[in-house]
Design a protein around this motif. Structure first.
Motif, short mmCIF file in Angstrom:
data_model
loop_
_atom_site.label_atom_id
_atom_site.label_comp_id
_atom_site.label_asym_id
_atom_site.label_seq_id
_atom_site.Cartn_x
_atom_site.Cartn_y
_atom_site.Cartn_z
N ARG A 165 -5.31 0.98 7.29
CA ARG A 165 -5.03 0.90 6.13
C ARG A 165 -6.13 1.73 5.31
NH1 ARG A 165 -7.36 -3.21 3.39
NH2 ARG A 165 -7.16 -3.74 1.20
N ASN A 166 -5.71 2.28 4.36
CA ASN A 166 -6.65 2.87 3.29
C ASN A 166 -6.48 2.18 2.07
OD1 ASN A 166 -8.07 4.68 1.30
ND2 ASN A 166 -6.51 6.22 1.56
N PRO A 167 -7.68 1.30 1.80
CA PRO A 167 -7.60 0.25 0.86
C PRO A 167 -7.45 1.01 -0.60
CG PRO A 167 -9.48 -0.16 2.18
CD PRO A 167 -8.61 1.21 2.59
N GLU A 168 -7.88 2.33 -0.75
CA GLU A 168 -7.72 3.01 -1.97
C GLU A 168 -6.00 3.21 -2.30
OE1 GLU A 168 -10.00 6.50 -1.78
OE2 GLU A 168 -11.94 5.50 -1.46
N GLU A 169 -5.23 3.12 -1.21
CA GLU A 169 -3.87 3.04 -1.95
C GLU A 169 -3.34 1.90 -1.82
OE1 GLU A 169 -2.32 6.30 -2.14
OE2 GLU A 169 -4.39 7.14 -1.72
N ASP A 170 -4.05 0.75 -2.01
CA ASP A 170 -3.24 -0.50 -2.41
C ASP A 170 -2.63 -0.39 -3.78
OD1 ASP A 170 -4.34 -1.12 0.05
OD2 ASP A 170 -5.73 -2.72 -0.80
N VAL A 171 -1.59 -1.05 -4.04
CA VAL A 171 -0.72 -0.92 -5.16
C VAL A 171 -0.96 -2.52 -5.78
CG1 VAL A 171 1.45 -0.80 -6.41
CG2 VAL A 171 0.79 0.50 -4.42
N ASN A 176 0.80 -1.29 0.08
CA ASN A 176 0.15 -0.10 0.02
C ASN A 176 0.95 1.45 -0.09
OD1 ASN A 176 -1.56 2.01 1.48
ND2 ASN A 176 -3.06 0.65 1.08
N LYS A 177 0.57 2.18 -0.84
CA LYS A 177 1.10 3.46 -0.80
C LYS A 177 1.19 4.21 0.29
CE LYS A 177 -0.88 4.80 -4.79
NZ LYS A 177 -1.31 5.67 -5.86
N ASP A 178 0.28 4.37 1.07
CA ASP A 178 0.01 5.04 2.25
C ASP A 178 0.63 4.36 3.50
OD1 ASP A 178 -0.94 7.17 3.99
OD2 ASP A 178 -2.62 5.62 4.44
N ILE A 179 1.58 5.31 4.30
CA ILE A 179 1.98 4.64 5.61
C ILE A 179 1.67 5.31 6.77
CG2 ILE A 179 4.28 4.20 6.77
CD1 ILE A 179 5.62 4.20 4.09
N PRO A 180 0.31 4.93 7.34
CA PRO A 180 -0.16 5.62 8.39
C PRO A 180 0.66 5.50 9.63
CG PRO A 180 -1.35 3.76 8.01
CD PRO A 180 -0.18 3.73 7.02
N ASP A 181 0.37 6.71 10.54
CA ASP A 181 1.44 6.81 11.79
C ASP A 181 1.33 5.70 12.63
OD1 ASP A 181 2.97 8.22 13.57
OD2 ASP A 181 1.30 8.64 14.62
N TRP A 182 0.35 4.83 12.89
CA TRP A 182 0.21 3.64 13.52
C TRP A 182 -0.65 2.69 12.91
CZ3 TRP A 182 3.19 2.90 17.53
CH2 TRP A 182 2.80 1.99 18.37
N GLY A 183 -0.31 1.37 13.25
CA GLY A 183 -0.96 0.40 12.30
C GLY A 183 -2.46 0.03 12.51
N VAL A 184 -3.07 0.61 13.82
CA VAL A 184 -4.49 0.21 13.99
C VAL A 184 -5.05 1.79 14.39
CG1 VAL A 184 -4.18 -2.08 14.60
CG2 VAL A 184 -4.11 -0.25 16.26
N THR A 185 -6.33 1.92 14.57
CA THR A 185 -7.06 3.01 14.94
C THR A 185 -7.09 2.89 16.54
OG1 THR A 185 -9.27 1.99 14.67
CG2 THR A 185 -8.23 3.40 12.89
#
Length: 173
Positions: free
Chosen positions: A123-129, A104-113
């Motif tokens: 994870r933002n599924p729209e950013e899956d490569v 995934n292109k997006d790297i969030p600050d933490w792995g879970v909410t």
């Protein structure tokens, strides 16, 4: 209250979780071929891992704490899919007989909410490569630490292993 949470409690919680799931970095280099994975390595601690702690058919942050990251300098093929150069977050969907591996292109600050109490990934599924599916191998010896590494026996694989489960992703340049 929100200020106290973000500036005091959240950094304290992150520090505490990293004591139990240490940060690891794995590098593969062969000529101009350079790959790197950064991840947190939780322990089994007598727990049932896949199907319990890590539910089947649910996206997992693949380790603990911040999302696992994968870096490649050049375009490569992961299994049968092309992955452009860059740094990606690495997510998985473990199942009993196969895993889906997601870059995934997006790297969030933490792995879970935080609001989900850790049950939902960031994870933002729209950013899956790319997403690939690989079979599960059963290990004879239990792996106490979640491990990501590379195997090169004439053919290169990135593998993930924990408990009695191992998955291998073919890597080609």
């Amino acid at each position: 209250m929100a200020v106290i949470f973000f500036f005091v409690l959240e950094p304290y919680m992150r520090e505490q979780t990293k004591k139990h799931s240490p940060l690891k970095e794995v590098v593969y280099e062969n000529d101009d071929f350079h790959l790197k994975v950064n991840y947190s390595s939780p322990l089994k601690k007598s727990r049932e891992i896949f199907g319990e702690l890590v539910p089947f058919d649910t996206i997992w942050r693949t380790g603990a704490n911040e999302p696992t990251t994968f870096f490649t300098e050049y375009s490569i093929r992961m299994a049968d899919k092309s992955l452009p150069p860059g740094t990606y977050s690495l997510w998985t969907r473990p199942n009993k007989d196969s895993w889906d591996i997601i870059f995934n292109k997006d790297i969030p600050d933490w792995g879970v909410t935080v609001m989900s109490g850790g049950k939902e990934t960031a994870r933002n599924p729209e950013e899956d490569v790319i997403e690939i599916t690989v079979p599960v191998e059963r290990l004879e010896k239990t792996m106490e630490n979640f491990t990501i590494d590379f195997e090169d026996n004439g053919e290169l694989f990135m593998f993930m292993a924990w408990d009695n489960t191992k998955v291998k992703i073919p890597v080609n340049n």
